[in-house]
Design an enzyme around this catalytic site. Structure first.
Site, PDB file in Angstrom:
ATOM      1  N   SER A 173       0.814  -1.221   0.000  1.00 40.85           N
ATOM      2  CA  SER A 173       0.000   0.000   0.000  1.00 40.85           C
ATOM      3  C   SER A 173       0.843   1.266   0.000  1.00 40.85           C
ATOM      4  O   SER A 173       0.411   2.295  -0.516  1.00 40.85           O
ATOM      5  CB  SER A 173      -0.936   0.000   1.209  1.00 40.85           C
ATOM      6  N   HIS A 211       0.221   3.498   4.540  1.00 35.50           N
ATOM      7  CA  HIS A 211      -0.662   4.165   3.583  1.00 35.50           C
ATOM      8  C   HIS A 211      -0.409   5.672   3.580  1.00 35.50           C
ATOM      9  O   HIS A 211      -0.259   6.295   2.522  1.00 35.50           O
ATOM     10  CB  HIS A 211      -2.127   3.908   3.935  1.00 35.50           C
TER      11      HIS A 211
END
Length: 372
Positions: free
Chosen positions: A246, A311
């Site tokens: 991610s 993220h």
């Protein structure tokens, strides 16, 4: 006449004294009376560069760089003047294109905000080298996930299986001395939903970006997001492991979305507002899911669940480093001060994170979960 013959002819006839400059009138006459096998867009850029010169002469070195498709300041100047001199027809009006050329045109309108940039990319694109980086990364991630899915007989929430966390690819704070884990964790995924989300974005956004900006730039951006993700977790969420790509995916997505916003008027991709909203909703949902799994796991587990900070750090990398990469199409990043400022900041962060991982855990007395 090929390019090498043209270069030799220009130097012998128009610059016999090797001064490095060619009069505009002489160069224009040469181009108009000799048949050139150049892409139409490149030929128009050459004329734009020639006619925009205020001193009545053309730098021979810049001319060679432009015709050789090198990233240089001459490209930027040709583009700037080309906006005034290029024909007003657009790529969307071209008919009779094959499947591949239609796909290239689609990619140009998805990624590039300027019509002259799109035409330049459309005419000089030869799929060499092919966009293999994102495809290879995605295939490896799928293979690794399937291997662990078969071995564990589990396809969702794989991190709840002790054998999954024993993988030499997972980043775990107890194994942070094994430095490859700061990068290899991108091949492991929590479950089918995370793998599907990352693979879809890597193929839908990463491949077109790689086609336009090249494997070196996109691989640098993706890997920077991955490394920044694991290092950020080791600083801000010191007890948590990390799995999934991610960090790299969010670096690509945030850079592309920021580039679209900053060039909103020039982007011609259909339904751009709706697609922007959907992308933000999907990315926010993925972050929310990661936060939920980190702090409120649905099942009892033997240790902390993977962190969501990768993220966020990937998004920061995309907005900073990635936005500069995507905005400066076909220009030399090494010659820009802002690029070196970002590189210096990234290297400073890396050094700080290395010292933090060496000394901070013991100094702060962090209770690390037992390494699997």
């Amino acid at each position: 006449m090929d390019r090498s013959s043209l270069f030799q002819l220009i130097q012998e006839q128009l610059d016999p004294e090797h001064t490095g400059f060619i009069p505009v009138e002489n160069f224009t006459s040469l181009v108009e009376h000799h048949e050139l096998r150049l892409d139409p867009s490149k030929l128009e850029m050459l004329f734009a560069l020639v006619h925009s010169n205020e001193e009545g002469q053309v730098c021979y070195r810049e001319l060679i760089e432009l015709m050789s498709s090198k990233r240089s300041s001459s490209f930027r100047r040709a583009i700037a003047s080309g906006r005034r001199t290029l024909q007003r027809d657009i790529l969307l009006d071209e008919a009779g294109l094959g499947v591949y050329k239609r796909f290239v045109r689609y990619v140009a309108y998805e990624i590039l905000p300027c019509e002259s940039h799109r035409r330049w990319y459309f005419h000089q694109n030869h799929l060499c080298p092919p966009p293999v980086f994102m495809a290879v990364i995605t295939i490896i991630q799928i293979i690794v996930f399937m291997c662990y899915g078969v071995m564990l007989n589990k396809w969702v929430l794989q991190t709840y299986q002790p054998e999954f966390m024993k993988s030499p690819l997972v980043y775990h704070p107890g194994h942070r001395a094994q430095v490859w884990r700061f990068l290899s964790y991108m091949f492991m995924h929590v479950g089918l939903e995370q793998l599907g989300f990352n693979a879809l974005l890597q193929l839908m956004i990463g491949v077109p970006l790689e086609m336009v900006h090249g494997i070196m730039r996109i691989s640098l951006l993706y890997m920077a997001g991955v490394v920044a993700g694991s290092l950020t977790v080791s600083i801000t969420d010191m007890r948590a492991p990390v799995v999934g790509g991610s960090g790299g995916v969010y670096a690509l997505c945030s850079a592309h979305l920021a580039n679209v916003v900053m060039n909103w008027a020039g982007m011609r991709c259909p339904y751009k507002l709706l697609r922007m909203i959907l992308a933000l909703v999907c990315m926010s949902s993925e972050v929310g899911r990661a936060v939920w799994l980190r702090f409120s796991p649905p099942l009892p587990s033997s240790g902390p669940q993977p962190s969501f900070m990768a993220h966020l750090s990937g998004a920061v990398v995309g907005i900073s480093m990635g936005l500069l990469i995507l905005r400066n199409y076909e220009e030399n990043l090494q010659g820009q001060c802002s690029w070196w400022v970002i590189i210096f900041a990234f290297i400073t962060f890396l050094l700080f994170a290395i010292f933090w991982n060496i000394f901070a855990y013991e100094l702060l007395g962090v209770q690390i979960p037992p390494a699997p």
